[in-house]
Design a protein around this motif. Structure first.
Motif, short mmCIF file in Angstrom:
data_model
loop_
_atom_site.label_atom_id
_atom_site.label_comp_id
_atom_site.label_asym_id
_atom_site.label_seq_id
_atom_site.Cartn_x
_atom_site.Cartn_y
_atom_site.Cartn_z
N TRP A 10 -22.05 -2.98 1.40
CA TRP A 10 -20.79 -3.00 2.13
C TRP A 10 -19.81 -4.04 1.61
N PRO A 11 -20.23 -5.21 1.13
CA PRO A 11 -19.26 -6.09 0.45
C PRO A 11 -18.66 -5.44 -0.80
N GLY A 12 -19.46 -4.62 -1.50
CA GLY A 12 -18.94 -3.90 -2.66
C GLY A 12 -17.85 -2.92 -2.27
N LEU A 13 -18.05 -2.24 -1.16
CA LEU A 13 -17.02 -1.33 -0.67
C LEU A 13 -15.78 -2.12 -0.24
N GLY A 14 -15.99 -3.33 0.26
CA GLY A 14 -14.86 -4.19 0.62
C GLY A 14 -14.05 -4.60 -0.61
N VAL A 15 -14.73 -4.85 -1.72
CA VAL A 15 -14.02 -5.17 -2.97
C VAL A 15 -13.15 -3.99 -3.40
N LEU A 16 -13.70 -2.79 -3.34
CA LEU A 16 -12.93 -1.60 -3.70
C LEU A 16 -11.78 -1.39 -2.73
N ALA A 17 -12.00 -1.65 -1.45
CA ALA A 17 -10.93 -1.52 -0.47
C ALA A 17 -9.83 -2.55 -0.73
N ALA A 18 -10.19 -3.75 -1.16
CA ALA A 18 -9.19 -4.76 -1.49
C ALA A 18 -8.35 -4.32 -2.69
N TYR A 19 -9.01 -3.79 -3.72
CA TYR A 19 -8.27 -3.26 -4.86
C TYR A 19 -7.32 -2.14 -4.43
N SER A 20 -7.82 -1.23 -3.61
CA SER A 20 -7.00 -0.10 -3.16
C SER A 20 -5.84 -0.57 -2.32
N GLY A 21 -6.09 -1.48 -1.39
CA GLY A 21 -5.02 -2.00 -0.54
C GLY A 21 -3.96 -2.74 -1.34
N ALA A 22 -4.40 -3.58 -2.27
CA ALA A 22 -3.44 -4.33 -3.08
C ALA A 22 -2.60 -3.40 -3.94
N ALA A 23 -3.23 -2.38 -4.53
CA ALA A 23 -2.49 -1.43 -5.36
C ALA A 23 -1.49 -0.63 -4.53
N CYS A 24 -1.89 -0.22 -3.34
CA CYS A 24 -0.97 0.56 -2.49
C CYS A 24 0.18 -0.29 -1.99
N VAL A 25 -0.08 -1.53 -1.60
CA VAL A 25 0.99 -2.40 -1.13
C VAL A 25 1.96 -2.73 -2.26
N LEU A 26 1.44 -3.08 -3.43
CA LEU A 26 2.30 -3.37 -4.57
C LEU A 26 3.06 -2.13 -5.01
N GLY A 27 2.39 -0.98 -5.01
CA GLY A 27 3.06 0.26 -5.37
C GLY A 27 4.16 0.63 -4.40
N ALA A 28 3.92 0.46 -3.12
CA ALA A 28 4.95 0.77 -2.12
C ALA A 28 6.14 -0.18 -2.24
N ALA A 29 5.85 -1.46 -2.50
CA ALA A 29 6.95 -2.42 -2.66
C ALA A 29 7.78 -2.11 -3.90
N LEU A 30 7.12 -1.81 -5.00
CA LEU A 30 7.87 -1.47 -6.22
C LEU A 30 8.61 -0.14 -6.06
N PHE A 31 8.01 0.80 -5.36
CA PHE A 31 8.67 2.08 -5.11
C PHE A 31 9.92 1.88 -4.28
N ALA A 32 9.86 1.01 -3.27
CA ALA A 32 11.02 0.74 -2.43
C ALA A 32 12.12 0.01 -3.21
N LEU A 33 11.73 -0.89 -4.10
CA LEU A 33 12.73 -1.62 -4.91
C LEU A 33 13.39 -0.73 -5.95
N ARG A 34 12.60 0.10 -6.60
CA ARG A 34 13.14 0.90 -7.71
C ARG A 34 13.85 2.16 -7.24
N ASP A 35 13.35 2.81 -6.20
CA ASP A 35 13.83 4.12 -5.85
C ASP A 35 14.64 4.16 -4.55
N ALA A 36 14.76 3.06 -3.86
CA ALA A 36 15.51 3.09 -2.59
C ALA A 36 16.96 2.73 -2.78
#
Length: 134
Positions: free
Chosen positions: A108-134
């Protein structure tokens, strides 16, 4: 044609374990959870780079390059650390049922590491998407 038989450990756990334990430790839940987090990581990377070929290349590199580099490391500490923070190795650790002591990271800590990667990528992607395309 061979018919799969039920796992006797799973049938024994049905009688001895409470329902929340069975749900979260079920093998039927672990793989979709892993694949869902990989899909979220892919979505985040796709939103960051905004190019199909670059997103595919980045995802394949994130998943497979640490597994290829880890055996080349001579220091055992760095090899184990590299496998702990690799999204593929950490996420797939959740499927382990035996030999948990030999894994670089717990299930389960391993799944937490993957969830952290996924969360960070989605948050950074959403922020960059809002800056570039909004």
């Amino acid at each position: 044609m061979a018919v799969p038989t039920p796992d006797p450990l799973t049938l024994a756990n049905l009688k001895m374990r409470p329902l929340p334990y069975m749900i979260f430790m079920s093998r039927w839940l672990q793989l979709p959870l892993y694949l869902g987090l990989i899909a979220l990581l892919s979505l985040g990377v796709g939103m960051i780079v905004r190019h199909t070929a670059a997103a595919l290349s980045t995802m394949l590199a994130m998943l497979f390059v640490p597994l290829m580099i880890a055996p080349l490391l001579t220091n055992e500490h760095w090899r184990e650390w590299g496998l702990k923070v690799s999204p593929m190795t950490a996420g797939l650790a959740v499927q382990a049922t035996k030999g948990l002591d030999s894994l670089p990271i717990g299930p389960w800590p391993g799944l937490g590491v993957l969830a952290a990667y996924s969360g960070a990528a989605c948050v950074l992607g959403a922020a960059l998407f809002a800056l570039r395309d909004a």
